[in-house]
Scaffold this motif. Structure first.
Motif, PDB file in Angstrom:
ATOM      1  N   UNK A  84      -4.722   5.673 -12.334  1.00 40.08           N
ATOM      2  CA  UNK A  84      -4.086   4.426 -12.795  1.00 40.08           C
ATOM      3  C   UNK A  84      -2.669   4.678 -13.304  1.00 40.08           C
ATOM      4  N   UNK A  85      -2.441   5.850 -13.911  1.00 38.00           N
ATOM      5  CA  UNK A  85      -1.087   6.149 -14.425  1.00 38.00           C
ATOM      6  C   UNK A  85      -0.109   6.248 -13.258  1.00 38.00           C
ATOM      7  N   UNK A  86      -0.586   6.916 -12.171  1.00 32.81           N
ATOM      8  CA  UNK A  86       0.269   7.087 -10.993  1.00 32.81           C
ATOM      9  C   UNK A  86       0.619   5.721 -10.392  1.00 32.81           C
ATOM     10  N   UNK A  87      -0.379   4.835 -10.336  1.00 33.22           N
ATOM     11  CA  UNK A  87      -0.143   3.493  -9.766  1.00 33.22           C
ATOM     12  C   UNK A  87       0.915   2.751 -10.596  1.00 33.22           C
ATOM     13  N   UNK A  88       0.814   2.845 -11.916  1.00 35.22           N
ATOM     14  CA  UNK A  88       1.789   2.109 -12.748  1.00 35.22           C
ATOM     15  C   UNK A  88       3.184   2.713 -12.602  1.00 35.22           C
ATOM     16  N   UNK A  89       3.233   4.054 -12.466  1.00 33.60           N
ATOM     17  CA  UNK A  89       4.554   4.695 -12.274  1.00 33.60           C
ATOM     18  C   UNK A  89       5.176   4.240 -10.963  1.00 33.60           C
ATOM     19  N   UNK A  90       4.348   4.048  -9.935  1.00 34.75           N
ATOM     20  CA  UNK A  90       4.859   3.577  -8.644  1.00 34.75           C
ATOM     21  C   UNK A  90       5.489   2.185  -8.794  1.00 34.75           C
ATOM     22  N   UNK A  91       4.847   1.325  -9.584  1.00 37.06           N
ATOM     23  CA  UNK A  91       5.428  -0.011  -9.818  1.00 37.06           C
ATOM     24  C   UNK A  91       6.830   0.159 -10.397  1.00 37.06           C
ATOM     25  N   UNK A  92       6.946   1.017 -11.398  1.00 34.96           N
ATOM     26  CA  UNK A  92       8.258   1.224 -12.029  1.00 34.96           C
ATOM     27  C   UNK A  92       9.261   1.799 -11.026  1.00 34.96           C
ATOM     28  N   UNK A 149       5.839  -9.021 -13.693  1.00 35.47           N
ATOM     29  CA  UNK A 149       4.810  -8.104 -13.196  1.00 35.47           C
ATOM     30  C   UNK A 149       3.452  -8.545 -13.741  1.00 35.47           C
ATOM     31  N   UNK A 150       2.419  -8.182 -13.015  1.00 35.08           N
ATOM     32  CA  UNK A 150       1.056  -8.401 -13.521  1.00 35.08           C
ATOM     33  C   UNK A 150       0.185  -7.304 -12.904  1.00 35.08           C
ATOM     34  N   UNK A 151      -0.476  -6.551 -13.765  1.00 35.90           N
ATOM     35  CA  UNK A 151      -1.282  -5.424 -13.283  1.00 35.90           C
ATOM     36  C   UNK A 151      -2.733  -5.643 -13.686  1.00 35.90           C
ATOM     37  N   UNK A 152      -3.610  -5.707 -12.708  1.00 39.77           N
ATOM     38  CA  UNK A 152      -5.039  -5.867 -12.935  1.00 39.77           C
ATOM     39  C   UNK A 152      -5.327  -7.092 -13.815  1.00 39.77           C
ATOM     40  N   UNK A 153      -4.492  -8.115 -13.643  1.00 34.61           N
ATOM     41  CA  UNK A 153      -4.624  -9.315 -14.456  1.00 34.61           C
ATOM     42  C   UNK A 153      -4.884 -10.556 -13.627  1.00 34.61           C
ATOM     43  N   UNK A 154      -4.262 -10.641 -12.468  1.00 36.35           N
ATOM     44  CA  UNK A 154      -4.344 -11.855 -11.654  1.00 36.35           C
ATOM     45  C   UNK A 154      -5.798 -12.209 -11.322  1.00 36.35           C
ATOM     46  N   UNK A 155      -6.579 -11.173 -11.018  1.00 39.86           N
ATOM     47  CA  UNK A 155      -7.997 -11.306 -10.678  1.00 39.86           C
ATOM     48  C   UNK A 155      -8.796 -12.003 -11.777  1.00 39.86           C
ATOM     49  N   UNK A 156      -8.324 -11.866 -13.021  1.00 42.57           N
ATOM     50  CA  UNK A 156      -9.095 -12.406 -14.140  1.00 42.57           C
ATOM     51  C   UNK A 156      -8.769 -13.863 -14.446  1.00 42.57           C
ATOM     52  N   UNK A 157      -7.740 -14.395 -13.826  1.00 50.37           N
ATOM     53  CA  UNK A 157      -7.337 -15.754 -14.173  1.00 50.37           C
ATOM     54  C   UNK A 157      -8.278 -16.769 -13.526  1.00 50.37           C
ATOM     55  N   UNK A 213      -6.550  -0.007  -4.551  1.00 54.18           N
ATOM     56  CA  UNK A 213      -5.639  -0.973  -5.177  1.00 54.18           C
ATOM     57  C   UNK A 213      -4.516  -1.260  -4.178  1.00 54.18           C
ATOM     58  N   UNK A 214      -3.757  -2.292  -4.465  1.00 49.62           N
ATOM     59  CA  UNK A 214      -2.584  -2.580  -3.630  1.00 49.62           C
ATOM     60  C   UNK A 214      -1.459  -3.057  -4.544  1.00 49.62           C
TER      61      UNK A 214
END
Ligand code: SAM
Length: 226
Positions: free
Chosen positions: A21-29, A109-117, A214-215
Protein backbone atom coordinates in the motif's frame (compact mmCIF):
# COMPACT_ATOMS: atom_id res chain seq x y z
CA UNK A 1 -17.20 0.96 11.26
CA UNK A 2 -14.14 3.09 10.43
CA UNK A 3 -14.17 4.60 13.91
CA UNK A 4 -13.91 1.08 15.35
CA UNK A 5 -10.75 0.21 13.41
CA UNK A 6 -9.02 3.63 13.34
CA UNK A 7 -6.32 2.76 15.91
CA UNK A 8 -5.22 -0.42 14.11
CA UNK A 9 -5.96 0.77 10.58
CA UNK A 10 -2.38 1.64 9.54
CA UNK A 11 -0.87 -1.49 11.07
CA UNK A 12 -3.39 -3.69 9.27
CA UNK A 13 -3.00 -1.88 5.94
CA UNK A 14 0.74 -2.49 5.97
CA UNK A 15 0.47 -6.03 7.35
CA UNK A 16 -2.32 -7.27 5.06
CA UNK A 17 -0.74 -5.78 1.96
CA UNK A 18 2.88 -6.68 2.87
CA UNK A 19 3.59 -2.93 2.71
CA UNK A 20 2.53 -2.71 -0.94
CA UNK A 21 0.00 0.00 0.00
CA UNK A 22 2.90 2.40 0.70
CA UNK A 23 4.28 1.78 -2.80
CA UNK A 24 0.85 2.44 -4.35
CA UNK A 25 0.51 5.77 -2.52
CA UNK A 26 4.04 6.80 -3.53
CA UNK A 27 3.11 6.09 -7.16
CA UNK A 28 0.16 8.49 -6.85
CA UNK A 29 2.56 11.18 -5.63
CA UNK A 30 5.02 10.40 -8.45
CA UNK A 31 2.29 10.74 -11.09
CA UNK A 32 1.04 14.01 -9.62
CA UNK A 33 4.46 15.47 -8.77
CA UNK A 34 4.49 18.01 -11.66
CA UNK A 35 1.21 19.42 -10.32
CA UNK A 36 2.30 19.55 -6.67
CA UNK A 37 4.06 22.87 -7.01
CA UNK A 38 4.09 25.92 -4.75
CA UNK A 39 0.90 27.95 -4.90
CA UNK A 40 -1.33 24.98 -5.68
CA UNK A 41 -3.85 23.33 -3.40
CA UNK A 42 -4.60 19.58 -3.24
CA UNK A 43 -7.61 18.00 -1.55
CA UNK A 44 -7.37 14.39 -0.40
CA UNK A 45 -10.93 13.12 0.14
CA UNK A 46 -11.71 10.19 2.47
CA UNK A 47 -8.18 10.71 3.76
CA UNK A 48 -8.57 8.33 6.70
CA UNK A 49 -5.41 8.31 8.79
CA UNK A 50 -3.75 10.69 6.33
CA UNK A 51 -1.20 8.47 4.62
CA UNK A 52 -1.84 9.78 1.10
CA UNK A 53 -2.20 13.40 2.25
CA UNK A 54 1.18 13.09 4.01
CA UNK A 55 2.82 11.43 1.00
CA UNK A 56 1.53 14.21 -1.27
CA UNK A 57 2.58 16.92 1.16
CA UNK A 58 6.11 15.48 1.37
CA UNK A 59 6.35 15.03 -2.42
CA UNK A 60 6.17 18.70 -3.37
CA UNK A 61 5.37 22.23 -2.32
CA UNK A 62 1.58 22.07 -2.74
CA UNK A 63 -0.74 22.96 0.12
CA UNK A 64 -2.61 19.77 1.05
CA UNK A 65 -5.93 19.46 2.87
CA UNK A 66 -7.37 16.15 4.05
CA UNK A 67 -11.08 15.44 4.49
CA UNK A 68 -12.94 12.53 6.06
CA UNK A 69 -16.22 12.07 7.93
CA UNK A 70 -14.75 9.83 10.64
CA UNK A 71 -13.28 11.80 13.54
CA UNK A 72 -11.17 8.98 15.06
CA UNK A 73 -9.45 8.52 11.67
CA UNK A 74 -8.79 12.27 11.51
CA UNK A 75 -7.36 12.25 15.04
CA UNK A 76 -4.78 9.67 13.96
CA UNK A 77 -4.07 11.72 10.81
CA UNK A 78 -3.58 14.92 12.81
CA UNK A 79 -1.17 13.22 15.21
CA UNK A 80 0.88 11.79 12.34
CA UNK A 81 1.05 15.17 10.58
CA UNK A 82 2.29 16.77 13.81
CA UNK A 83 4.94 14.08 14.26
CA UNK A 84 6.13 14.56 10.68
CA UNK A 85 5.95 18.36 10.97
CA UNK A 86 3.54 18.75 8.06
CA UNK A 87 0.98 21.50 8.15
CA UNK A 88 -2.10 19.70 6.82
CA UNK A 89 -5.58 20.81 7.88
CA UNK A 90 -7.85 17.81 8.35
CA UNK A 91 -11.54 18.60 7.90
CA UNK A 92 -14.46 16.52 9.12
CA UNK A 93 -17.06 16.44 6.34
CA UNK A 94 -19.00 14.23 3.94
CA UNK A 95 -17.39 13.45 0.60
CA UNK A 96 -20.84 13.64 -1.01
CA UNK A 97 -21.34 17.24 0.20
CA UNK A 98 -17.91 18.80 0.11
CA UNK A 99 -17.85 22.10 2.03
CA UNK A 100 -16.00 23.98 -0.72
CA UNK A 101 -16.94 26.34 -3.51
CA UNK A 102 -16.78 25.03 -7.09
CA UNK A 103 -13.35 25.00 -8.74
CA UNK A 104 -11.38 25.41 -5.49
CA UNK A 105 -8.61 22.81 -5.94
CA UNK A 106 -5.83 22.21 -8.45
CA UNK A 107 -5.63 18.50 -7.60
CA UNK A 108 -8.12 16.15 -5.95
CA UNK A 109 -7.31 12.64 -4.80
CA UNK A 110 -9.23 9.80 -3.20
CA UNK A 111 -7.59 6.56 -2.11
CA UNK A 112 -9.65 3.51 -1.15
CA UNK A 113 -12.54 5.87 -0.45
CA UNK A 114 -14.74 6.05 -3.52
CA UNK A 115 -15.88 2.44 -3.03
CA UNK A 116 -17.29 3.34 0.38
CA UNK A 117 -19.52 6.18 -0.75
CA UNK A 118 -23.27 5.65 -1.00
CA UNK A 119 -23.03 6.81 -4.61
CA UNK A 120 -19.89 6.42 -6.72
CA UNK A 121 -21.30 8.74 -9.39
CA UNK A 122 -22.33 11.28 -6.72
CA UNK A 123 -18.79 11.18 -5.31
CA UNK A 124 -17.24 11.66 -8.74
CA UNK A 125 -19.56 14.60 -9.40
CA UNK A 126 -18.50 16.27 -6.13
CA UNK A 127 -14.80 15.74 -6.92
CA UNK A 128 -15.39 17.21 -10.38
CA UNK A 129 -17.24 20.20 -8.92
CA UNK A 130 -14.46 21.27 -6.56
CA UNK A 131 -11.68 20.74 -9.12
CA UNK A 132 -10.66 23.76 -11.18
CA UNK A 133 -10.72 23.49 -14.98
CA UNK A 134 -7.35 22.09 -16.02
CA UNK A 135 -6.95 20.44 -12.61
CA UNK A 136 -6.09 16.78 -12.05
CA UNK A 137 -7.85 13.92 -10.30
CA UNK A 138 -6.25 10.71 -9.05
CA UNK A 139 -8.32 7.77 -7.80
CA UNK A 140 -6.54 4.88 -6.11
CA UNK A 141 -8.88 1.97 -5.47
CA UNK A 142 -9.08 -1.79 -5.30
CA UNK A 143 -9.93 -3.25 -8.68
CA UNK A 144 -10.12 -6.54 -10.56
CA UNK A 145 -6.94 -8.64 -10.96
CA UNK A 146 -6.44 -9.19 -14.67
CA UNK A 147 -4.90 -12.70 -14.80
CA UNK A 148 -7.54 -15.40 -14.05
CA UNK A 149 -5.35 -17.76 -11.93
CA UNK A 150 -3.96 -14.88 -9.89
CA UNK A 151 -7.48 -13.47 -9.55
CA UNK A 152 -8.74 -16.73 -8.00
CA UNK A 153 -5.78 -16.90 -5.61
CA UNK A 154 -6.17 -13.29 -4.56
CA UNK A 155 -9.93 -13.75 -4.16
CA UNK A 156 -9.31 -16.60 -1.73
CA UNK A 157 -6.88 -14.47 0.30
CA UNK A 158 -9.17 -11.44 0.20
CA UNK A 159 -12.38 -13.27 1.14
CA UNK A 160 -11.08 -15.92 3.56
CA UNK A 161 -7.65 -15.06 4.98
CA UNK A 162 -7.79 -11.27 5.24
CA UNK A 163 -11.08 -11.08 7.25
CA UNK A 164 -9.65 -13.51 9.82
CA UNK A 165 -6.39 -11.60 10.33
CA UNK A 166 -8.18 -8.24 10.13
CA UNK A 167 -10.78 -9.42 12.62
CA UNK A 168 -8.19 -10.75 15.07
CA UNK A 169 -5.98 -7.65 15.02
CA UNK A 170 -8.69 -4.97 14.86
CA UNK A 171 -11.38 -6.74 16.87
CA UNK A 172 -13.84 -6.03 14.07
CA UNK A 173 -14.18 -8.95 11.70
CA UNK A 174 -17.20 -7.23 10.11
CA UNK A 175 -15.04 -4.39 8.81
CA UNK A 176 -12.72 -6.83 7.06
CA UNK A 177 -15.62 -8.87 5.66
CA UNK A 178 -17.08 -5.64 4.34
CA UNK A 179 -13.83 -4.95 2.44
CA UNK A 180 -14.07 -7.81 -0.14
CA UNK A 181 -17.85 -7.28 -0.35
CA UNK A 182 -17.47 -3.62 -1.17
CA UNK A 183 -14.74 -4.34 -3.74
CA UNK A 184 -16.91 -6.94 -5.48
CA UNK A 185 -19.69 -4.35 -5.84
CA UNK A 186 -17.35 -1.62 -7.10
CA UNK A 187 -16.92 -1.01 -10.86
CA UNK A 188 -13.86 -2.62 -12.41
CA UNK A 189 -11.07 -0.53 -13.94
CA UNK A 190 -12.74 -0.10 -17.35
CA UNK A 191 -16.15 0.78 -15.94
CA UNK A 192 -14.66 3.29 -13.49
CA UNK A 193 -12.88 5.00 -16.39
CA UNK A 194 -16.23 5.17 -18.23
CA UNK A 195 -17.95 6.63 -15.18
CA UNK A 196 -15.25 9.29 -14.92
CA UNK A 197 -15.82 10.26 -18.56
CA UNK A 198 -19.60 10.31 -18.05
CA UNK A 199 -19.18 12.77 -15.18
CA UNK A 200 -17.07 15.02 -17.42
CA UNK A 201 -13.45 14.13 -16.74
CA UNK A 202 -11.11 14.15 -19.75
CA UNK A 203 -7.75 12.49 -20.49
CA UNK A 204 -8.90 9.54 -18.38
CA UNK A 205 -6.38 6.74 -18.11
CA UNK A 206 -5.64 3.99 -15.65
CA UNK A 207 -2.78 1.79 -14.59
CA UNK A 208 -3.19 -1.63 -13.01
CA UNK A 209 -1.19 -2.04 -9.82
CA UNK A 210 0.10 -5.40 -8.62
CA UNK A 211 -1.72 -7.33 -11.34
CA UNK A 212 -4.90 -5.28 -11.01
CA UNK A 213 -5.44 -5.81 -7.26
CA UNK A 214 -5.67 -2.03 -7.30
CA UNK A 215 -5.79 0.54 -10.08
CA UNK A 216 -4.77 4.16 -10.31
CA UNK A 217 -7.13 6.24 -12.44
CA UNK A 218 -6.04 9.69 -13.58
CA UNK A 219 -8.01 12.39 -15.34
CA UNK A 220 -8.41 16.12 -15.76
CA UNK A 221 -11.28 18.57 -15.64
CA UNK A 222 -11.33 20.07 -19.13
CA UNK A 223 -11.00 23.81 -19.60
CA UNK A 224 -14.00 25.47 -21.31
CA UNK A 225 -11.82 25.90 -24.41
CA UNK A 226 -10.79 22.20 -24.56
C1 SAM B 1 -10.48 2.47 3.50
S1 SAM B 1 -10.35 4.04 4.23
C2 SAM B 1 -9.14 4.85 3.21
C3 SAM B 1 -8.36 5.88 3.96
C4 SAM B 1 -7.18 6.48 3.25
N1 SAM B 1 -7.55 7.26 2.10
C5 SAM B 1 -6.17 5.44 2.87
O1 SAM B 1 -5.73 5.43 1.72
O2 SAM B 1 -5.77 4.66 3.73
C6 SAM B 1 -11.84 4.79 3.73
C7 SAM B 1 -12.10 6.12 4.39
O3 SAM B 1 -13.25 6.70 3.75
C8 SAM B 1 -13.94 7.45 4.72
N2 SAM B 1 -15.28 7.70 4.23
C9 SAM B 1 -16.20 6.79 3.84
N3 SAM B 1 -17.31 7.41 3.42
C10 SAM B 1 -17.09 8.74 3.53
C11 SAM B 1 -17.87 9.90 3.25
N4 SAM B 1 -19.12 9.81 2.78
N5 SAM B 1 -17.32 11.10 3.48
C12 SAM B 1 -16.06 11.22 3.97
N6 SAM B 1 -15.27 10.16 4.26
C13 SAM B 1 -15.79 8.93 4.05
C14 SAM B 1 -13.88 6.57 5.96
O4 SAM B 1 -14.14 7.28 7.14
C15 SAM B 1 -12.45 6.04 5.86
O5 SAM B 1 -11.56 6.84 6.60
Amino acid sequence: MFAGIARRYDLLNHLLSANIDRRWRRLVADKLRPALVAGTHTLDVACGTGDLALTLSEAGQARVTGLDFCRPMLEVATRKAQERKRNIPFIEADALRLPFAPETFDVVTIAFGLRNLASVEGGLRELFRVLRPGGQIAILEFSRPVVPGFRALFQFYFSHVLPRIGGLVSGSRGAYEYLPDSVSRFPDQKRLAELMREVGFAEVSYQNLTGGIAALHLGTRPRPSD
